[in-house]
Scaffold this motif. Structure first.
Motif, PDB file in Angstrom:
ATOM      1  N   ASP A 176     -77.702   6.662  -5.052  1.00 49.82           N
ATOM      2  CA  ASP A 176     -77.685   7.714  -6.115  1.00 49.82           C
ATOM      3  C   ASP A 176     -76.763   8.596  -6.032  1.00 49.82           C
ATOM      4  O   ASP A 176     -76.501   9.754  -5.234  1.00 49.82           O
ATOM      5  CB  ASP A 176     -79.187   8.172  -6.219  1.00 49.82           C
ATOM      6  CG  ASP A 176     -79.565   9.095  -7.448  1.00 49.82           C
ATOM      7  OD1 ASP A 176     -78.433   9.742  -7.886  1.00 49.82           O
ATOM      8  OD2 ASP A 176     -80.647   8.999  -7.712  1.00 49.82           O
ATOM      9  N   LYS A 177     -75.831   8.515  -7.134  1.00 52.93           N
ATOM     10  CA  LYS A 177     -74.506   9.308  -7.072  1.00 52.93           C
ATOM     11  C   LYS A 177     -74.812  10.916  -7.371  1.00 52.93           C
ATOM     12  O   LYS A 177     -74.328  11.909  -7.051  1.00 52.93           O
ATOM     13  CB  LYS A 177     -73.590   8.880  -8.302  1.00 52.93           C
ATOM     14  CG  LYS A 177     -72.906   7.342  -7.802  1.00 52.93           C
ATOM     15  CD  LYS A 177     -71.998   7.038  -8.734  1.00 52.93           C
ATOM     16  CE  LYS A 177     -71.301   5.839  -8.401  1.00 52.93           C
ATOM     17  NZ  LYS A 177     -72.104   4.626  -8.146  1.00 52.93           N
ATOM     18  N   ILE A 178     -75.918  11.295  -8.146  1.00 50.67           N
ATOM     19  CA  ILE A 178     -76.223  12.455  -8.515  1.00 50.67           C
ATOM     20  C   ILE A 178     -76.968  13.146  -7.542  1.00 50.67           C
ATOM     21  O   ILE A 178     -76.598  14.142  -7.081  1.00 50.67           O
ATOM     22  CB  ILE A 178     -77.397  12.377 -10.049  1.00 50.67           C
ATOM     23  CG1 ILE A 178     -76.693  12.009 -11.175  1.00 50.67           C
ATOM     24  CG2 ILE A 178     -78.127  13.834 -10.114  1.00 50.67           C
ATOM     25  CD1 ILE A 178     -77.319  11.891 -12.279  1.00 50.67           C
ATOM     26  N   ALA A 179     -77.798  12.395  -6.607  1.00 43.12           N
ATOM     27  CA  ALA A 179     -78.413  12.878  -5.519  1.00 43.12           C
ATOM     28  C   ALA A 179     -77.343  13.158  -4.456  1.00 43.12           C
ATOM     29  O   ALA A 179     -77.355  14.294  -3.785  1.00 43.12           O
ATOM     30  CB  ALA A 179     -79.785  11.867  -4.878  1.00 43.12           C
ATOM     31  N   VAL A 184     -67.256   9.553 -16.479  1.00 44.80           N
ATOM     32  CA  VAL A 184     -68.851   9.364 -16.392  1.00 44.80           C
ATOM     33  C   VAL A 184     -69.341   8.368 -15.677  1.00 44.80           C
ATOM     34  O   VAL A 184     -68.928   7.265 -15.773  1.00 44.80           O
ATOM     35  CB  VAL A 184     -69.288   9.415 -17.974  1.00 44.80           C
ATOM     36  CG1 VAL A 184     -70.822   9.257 -18.048  1.00 44.80           C
ATOM     37  CG2 VAL A 184     -68.973  10.829 -18.797  1.00 44.80           C
ATOM     38  N   LYS A 185     -70.269   8.383 -14.931  1.00 43.89           N
ATOM     39  CA  LYS A 185     -70.777   7.431 -13.999  1.00 43.89           C
ATOM     40  C   LYS A 185     -72.331   7.193 -14.176  1.00 43.89           C
ATOM     41  O   LYS A 185     -73.003   7.975 -14.629  1.00 43.89           O
ATOM     42  CB  LYS A 185     -70.567   7.574 -12.500  1.00 43.89           C
ATOM     43  CG  LYS A 185     -69.036   7.914 -12.139  1.00 43.89           C
ATOM     44  CD  LYS A 185     -68.897   8.087 -10.925  1.00 43.89           C
ATOM     45  CE  LYS A 185     -67.438   8.314 -10.624  1.00 43.89           C
ATOM     46  NZ  LYS A 185     -67.255   8.688  -8.758  1.00 43.89           N
ATOM     47  N   THR A 186     -72.860   6.010 -14.121  1.00 41.03           N
ATOM     48  CA  THR A 186     -74.204   5.710 -14.047  1.00 41.03           C
ATOM     49  C   THR A 186     -74.605   6.091 -12.510  1.00 41.03           C
ATOM     50  O   THR A 186     -73.888   5.592 -11.573  1.00 41.03           O
ATOM     51  CB  THR A 186     -74.660   4.378 -14.445  1.00 41.03           C
ATOM     52  OG1 THR A 186     -73.834   3.263 -13.429  1.00 41.03           O
ATOM     53  CG2 THR A 186     -74.227   4.057 -15.958  1.00 41.03           C
ATOM     54  N   LEU A 245     -69.601   7.623  -1.394  1.00 43.98           N
ATOM     55  CA  LEU A 245     -70.003   7.359  -0.085  1.00 43.98           C
ATOM     56  C   LEU A 245     -70.357   5.678   0.060  1.00 43.98           C
ATOM     57  O   LEU A 245     -70.916   5.270  -0.991  1.00 43.98           O
ATOM     58  CB  LEU A 245     -71.328   8.366   0.177  1.00 43.98           C
ATOM     59  CG  LEU A 245     -70.893   9.864   0.356  1.00 43.98           C
ATOM     60  CD1 LEU A 245     -72.218  10.506   0.865  1.00 43.98           C
ATOM     61  CD2 LEU A 245     -69.784  10.086   1.168  1.00 43.98           C
ATOM     62  N   ALA A 246     -70.162   5.264   1.105  1.00 49.97           N
ATOM     63  CA  ALA A 246     -70.732   3.840   1.393  1.00 49.97           C
ATOM     64  C   ALA A 246     -71.447   3.735   2.718  1.00 49.97           C
ATOM     65  O   ALA A 246     -70.595   4.327   3.859  1.00 49.97           O
ATOM     66  CB  ALA A 246     -69.804   2.661   1.091  1.00 49.97           C
TER      67      ALA A 246
END
Length: 396
Positions: free
Chosen positions: A106-109, A146-148, A271-272
């Motif tokens: 989750d990119k927002i988290a 902008v990213k999902t 991150l990965a």
């Protein structure tokens, strides 16, 4: 005698792509049984692993069958639901844990957590409406990225926009999106490390990365054109994230290199928490590859050295992204003839345009020569034998 001590360690892996396939090479050497959950028996990993059950990470019964008798569970991709992970029986080590993996899913988290930790990131906002997007654009300027928040990879789920209407379809869903400033970076880099549950961390040298159509194309390690202090900063950022998020296994931190009035700085992109494309160079360039290190880390084994095999050299990795040949391996005579230093790694995948089909590593004292040889070998595998033969520098 404990019967458990009479059996080989079993590592369960969610995913059957090229990352699990390359984990298998290290598992064989270590005498560890890799048991991947694959999408197809003839897929990249299914071709090379005997015990490779076919199933879906979205089905709890498939995951429960996968982990039966396993010593630990890990992942080669992030596409597994938090509900599945929390429903698994207690007692099985899961690395990384669901609570850590969230920040790779989750990119927002991720942005919220890194901001809370004081980790440098691009300016960002969580937006759901056109008005929120316009307000953010007034602060940082157009264009925007902008990213999902979930499900994106290799450029998917990412748009460069110049106006709100460029994402009307995404806004119509009514779900949160991540908006970021378009960073004026001068280079991209990647910090790569591994961390055991017991806390031991080992980091590889920072690497510089190049993208083609949103996909990693070329990686050079150690990083080129960066000061020793900046490279050390990148390594420290990775360690800080790993410890704060309690990451176990391999962690890759994608970074932007930005020039400012006060000098160069690094901003975290993504991150990965698994072996990563930016670390494929470690197979031939490091004492311990990222794949062996990931296995060691998730089984809580002592970690291996991350030193360069040849400290006086660089390692360049070039991706094979699609091919005009139905089977790239048929071009091995041309690819290997480029130079004896060429190391080819093919994934056994069906050819599709732009698909990651393999990579080439070259270790050499001259970064330009290593890059040229790697690209020429990839051109051969892509079916461009004329470019492979005629482009680039002369051999020594």
């Amino acid at each position: 005698m404990d019967q458990h001590l009479c059996t080989r360690p079993v590592l369960a892996v969610i995913g059957g792509g090229q990352l699990a396939r390359m984990m298998q090479e290290s598992a064989i050497a270590l005498g560890i049984d890799l048991r991947p959950l694959v999408e197809s028996p003839d897929g990249s990993t299914g071709q090379v692993v005997v015990d490779a059950p076919v199933g879906s990470p979205t089905q709890i019964r498939d995951v429960e069958a996968l982990i039966y008798g396993a010593d630990a569970l890990t992942f080669e991709h992030e596409h597994i639901g938090q509900d599945i992970l929390t429903d698994l029986p207690e007692g099985l080590p899961i690395h990384p844990s669901a609570s850590a993996l969230l920040y790779a899913q989750d990119k927002i988290a991720m942005r919220k957590k890194l901001t809370q930790l004081g980790i440098p990131c691009p300016r960002w906002a969580e937006i759901t409406t056109a008005d929120e997007l316009e307000s953010f654009a007034q602060k940082v300027g157009w264009p925007l990225i902008v990213k999902t928040p979930t499900g994106g990879y290799d450029g998917h789920g990412v748009r460069l926009i110049k106006a709100t209407h460029d994402i009307d379809d995404w806004l119509a869903r009514g779900k949160p999106l991540l908006a970021e400033e378009k960073v004026p970076f001068i280079a991209e880099a990647a910090a790569l490390l591994a961390r055991r549950p017991s806390g031991e961390i080992r980091s590889w040298p920072l690497a510089t990365t190049e993208q083609a159509h949103g996909v990693c194309s070329i990686v050079t390690a150690p990083a080129q054109g960066l000061s020793a202090d900046l490279m050390e900063t990148g390594i420290k950022i990775g360690r800080t994230i790993a410890e704060a998020l309690d990451v176990t296994g391999v962690l890759a931190v994608e970074l932007f290199v930005v020039s400012t009035d006060k000098g160069m700085k690094l901003l975290v992109n993504e991150l990965a928490m698994r072996p990563h494309n930016s670390g494929h160079w470690t197979i031939d360039g490091s004492v311990t590859s990222q794949f062996e290190q990931h296995i060691r880390a998730v089984l809580d084994l002592p970690l291996g050295s991350t030193d360069m095999l040849r400290p006086d050299c660089v390692t360049v990795m070039a991706n094979l992204l699609g091919s005009e040949l139905p089977e790239p391996a048929r071009a091995l005579p041309e690819a290997l003839a480029v130079d004896p230093a060429v190391r080819v790694h093919l994934y056994g995948k069906e050819v599709r345009p732009g698909r990651k089909l393999g990579h080439v590593n070259v270790v050499d004292k001259d970064p330009a020569r290593a890059r040229d040889l790697a690209i020429r070998a990839v051109e051969a595998l892509a079916g461009h034998s004329d470019k492979a033969a005629n482009s680039g520098t002369e051999k020594d």
